[in-house]
Design a protein around this motif. Structure first.
Motif, PDB file in Angstrom:
ATOM      1  N   GLY A 194       0.850  -1.198   0.000  1.00  0.00           N
ATOM      2  CA  GLY A 194       0.000   0.000   0.000  1.00  0.00           C
ATOM      3  C   GLY A 194       0.876   1.234   0.000  1.00  0.00           C
ATOM      4  N   ASP A 195       0.606   2.162   0.935  1.00  0.00           N
ATOM      5  CA  ASP A 195       1.403   3.388   0.966  1.00  0.00           C
ATOM      6  C   ASP A 195       2.568   3.285   1.967  1.00  0.00           C
ATOM      7  N   ARG A 196       2.885   2.058   2.389  1.00  0.00           N
ATOM      8  CA  ARG A 196       3.960   1.884   3.373  1.00  0.00           C
ATOM      9  C   ARG A 196       5.020   0.915   2.874  1.00  0.00           C
ATOM     10  N   PHE A 197       6.107   0.828   3.632  1.00  0.00           N
ATOM     11  CA  PHE A 197       7.185  -0.093   3.265  1.00  0.00           C
ATOM     12  C   PHE A 197       7.402  -1.076   4.413  1.00  0.00           C
ATOM     13  N   LEU A 198       7.339  -2.355   4.088  1.00  0.00           N
ATOM     14  CA  LEU A 198       7.465  -3.391   5.112  1.00  0.00           C
ATOM     15  C   LEU A 198       8.900  -3.901   5.160  1.00  0.00           C
ATOM     16  N   LEU A 199       9.474  -3.873   6.356  1.00  0.00           N
ATOM     17  CA  LEU A 199      10.861  -4.313   6.533  1.00  0.00           C
ATOM     18  C   LEU A 199      10.947  -5.842   6.463  1.00  0.00           C
ATOM     19  N   ALA A 200      12.011  -6.336   5.844  1.00  0.00           N
ATOM     20  CA  ALA A 200      12.180  -7.787   5.653  1.00  0.00           C
ATOM     21  C   ALA A 200      12.220  -8.525   6.998  1.00  0.00           C
ATOM     22  N   PRO A 201      11.565  -9.682   7.089  1.00  0.00           N
ATOM     23  CA  PRO A 201      11.560 -10.455   8.335  1.00  0.00           C
ATOM     24  C   PRO A 201      12.969 -10.773   8.828  1.00  0.00           C
ATOM     25  N   ALA A 202      13.924 -11.010   7.911  1.00  0.00           N
ATOM     26  CA  ALA A 202      15.283 -11.372   8.326  1.00  0.00           C
ATOM     27  C   ALA A 202      15.906 -10.266   9.191  1.00  0.00           C
ATOM     28  N   VAL A 203      15.571  -9.008   8.918  1.00  0.00           N
ATOM     29  CA  VAL A 203      16.092  -7.904   9.736  1.00  0.00           C
ATOM     30  C   VAL A 203      15.253  -7.776  11.008  1.00  0.00           C
ATOM     31  N   ARG A 204      13.935  -7.898  10.867  1.00  0.00           N
ATOM     32  CA  ARG A 204      13.062  -7.754  12.044  1.00  0.00           C
ATOM     33  C   ARG A 204      13.441  -8.776  13.122  1.00  0.00           C
ATOM     34  N   GLU A 205      13.776  -9.982  12.675  1.00  0.00           N
ATOM     35  CA  GLU A 205      14.088 -11.049  13.640  1.00  0.00           C
ATOM     36  C   GLU A 205      15.374 -10.792  14.418  1.00  0.00           C
ATOM     37  N   MET A 206      16.206  -9.871  13.941  1.00  0.00           N
ATOM     38  CA  MET A 206      17.472  -9.622  14.637  1.00  0.00           C
ATOM     39  C   MET A 206      17.293  -8.776  15.904  1.00  0.00           C
ATOM     40  N   VAL A 207      16.137  -8.101  16.013  1.00  0.00           N
ATOM     41  CA  VAL A 207      15.967  -7.155  17.122  1.00  0.00           C
ATOM     42  C   VAL A 207      14.920  -7.681  18.107  1.00  0.00           C
ATOM     43  N   GLU A 208      15.286  -7.609  19.393  1.00  0.00           N
ATOM     44  CA  GLU A 208      14.339  -7.993  20.436  1.00  0.00           C
ATOM     45  C   GLU A 208      13.843  -6.719  21.125  1.00  0.00           C
ATOM     46  N   PHE A 209      12.533  -6.483  21.046  1.00  0.00           N
ATOM     47  CA  PHE A 209      11.979  -5.268  21.657  1.00  0.00           C
ATOM     48  C   PHE A 209      11.446  -5.578  23.055  1.00  0.00           C
ATOM     49  N   ARG A 210      11.717  -4.651  23.980  1.00  0.00           N
ATOM     50  CA  ARG A 210      11.210  -4.804  25.351  1.00  0.00           C
ATOM     51  C   ARG A 210      10.727  -3.454  25.847  1.00  0.00           C
ATOM     52  N   ARG A 211       9.618  -3.467  26.598  1.00  0.00           N
ATOM     53  CA  ARG A 211       9.194  -2.216  27.213  1.00  0.00           C
ATOM     54  C   ARG A 211       9.988  -2.018  28.499  1.00  0.00           C
ATOM     55  N   SER A 212      10.645  -0.865  28.644  1.00  0.00           N
ATOM     56  CA  SER A 212      11.251  -0.570  29.934  1.00  0.00           C
ATOM     57  C   SER A 212      11.529   0.921  30.055  1.00  0.00           C
ATOM     58  N   ASP A 213      11.510   1.362  31.308  1.00  0.00           N
ATOM     59  CA  ASP A 213      11.767   2.763  31.637  1.00  0.00           C
ATOM     60  C   ASP A 213      13.260   2.908  31.911  1.00  0.00           C
ATOM     61  N   LEU A 214      13.908   3.835  31.243  1.00  0.00           N
ATOM     62  CA  LEU A 214      15.359   3.919  31.406  1.00  0.00           C
ATOM     63  C   LEU A 214      15.759   4.392  32.794  1.00  0.00           C
TER      64      LEU A 214
END
Ligand SMILES: C[S@@+](CC[C@H](N)C(=O)[O-])C[C@H]1O[C@@H](n2cnc3c(N)ncnc32)[C@H](O)[C@@H]1O
Length: 291
Positions: A194-214
């Motif tokens: 559509g009007d967006r760009f989807l990042l390749a799964p191979a790159v997405r899988e390299m990053v682990e996201f976590r919610r935390s307050d610095l």
């Protein structure tokens, strides 16, 4: 002639009109209902951001706005969003990423090899919707293929805002977020949807996201490289120093800290780092420190 109410100084005055007692009330509501502690943010910044919501909701007074936030979940959510700015871009300040690719990362991997290490940890703090850690992941894939085989790589990205982390995991971006992407990267790693760009799964899988307050010391991550760009600017100087001491403690010996272009080391924490690149705000944890 511009009417006086539209001048910049008048706008600033409006933000300062949000009185301290109302700010304290907003602070209590956010702490109680969202466990979001805004006590460390600069008052001037908070008042300016809250004043935007006061105007948007046509609240007659600061107290009326506090009442609205207290009883309306939707407005509370909009206020949280308004207080945490999530603007980011892939390869934001591109020369910083070039410096990492050409000098900092090769030296880092070389040192780890000499130290006999088999793992490396990268930590992106205040990662917003993921553009920053994903940019690093792309660099690692493109330029450090051998190292990715030799080392176990952890790339952790944290942010206080849960909604923005969901967006990061989805990995779909509007074109302006890709404006600084180097030639060829867009074609290799993004597909138009559509009007967006989807990042390749191979790159997405390299990053682990976590919610935390610095500000939560329990959430710190022992790291070899910390990216914390365009986050410190929102906090009082004393709080900045506290965060920076936390980073110095989280970094392994010789670890690297990257700040935003408008940020710098403040106070005594300067003794715990040496400067690798003053222009790109890149610092290395000193091997010999009194701490
Ligand atoms: C302007 S963005 C920076 C994004 C990215 N680092 C960059 O430079 O493009 C600031 C981010 O810091 C996050 N943030 C603000 N306060 C925070 C806190 N106390 N703990 C963790 N993240 C926080 C916000 O939610 C926001 O996503």
């Amino acid at each position: 002639m511009i009417p006086p109410t539209l001048t910049k100084s008048a706008t600033d005055e409006t933000s300062l009109d949000f009185p301290d007692h109302a700010l304290a009330r907003v602070r209590d509501i956010l702490k109680a209902r969202r466990n979001f502690d805004i006590g460390s943010y600069k008052d001037k910044y908070l008042k300016r951001r809250i004043a935007i919501r006061v105007r948007a909701t046509h609240s007659a007074t600061a107290d009326a706005y506090c009442e609205l936030v207290a009883r309306n979940e939707g407005e509370l959510e909009l206020l949280v969003k308004g207080l945490t700015i999530h603007v980011s871009q892939f390869f934001r300040n591109r020369p910083t990423f070039e410096k990492l690719r050409e000098e900092v990362l090769p030296a880092l991997f070389e040192r780890l090899r000499c130290d006999g290490r088999d793992h490396v940890t990268f930590w992106s703090v205040g990662c917003a919707s993921g553009e920053e850690p994903y940019s690093l992941a792309i660099i690692l894939r493109d330029s450090f293929g051998e190292e990715l085989k030799q080392f176990k790589v952890s790339l952790v990205a944290t942010d206080i805002n849960e909604g923005i982390l969901n967006a990061a995991c989805t990995g779909a971006y509007s074109p302006e977020r890709l404006a600084e992407v180097p030639a060829g990267v867009k074609e290799r790693y993004f597909s138009p949807v559509g009007d967006r760009f989807l990042l390749a799964p191979a790159v997405r899988e390299m990053v682990e996201f976590r919610r935390s307050d610095l500000f939560n010391p329990d959430s710190s991550i022992e790291s070899d490289l910390i990216l914390c760009r365009n986050v410190l600017i929102y906090f009082e100087r004393g709080e900045q120093a506290r965060i920076l001491h936390g980073f110095a403690s989280s970094l392994r010996t010789g670890g690297v800290l990257v700040l935003g272009k408008a940020e710098t080391l403040v106070g005594e924490v300067r003794q715990r780092f040496t400067t690798l690149c003053p222009v790109e705000r890149i610092y290395q944890k000193s091997r010999f420190s009194v701490y």
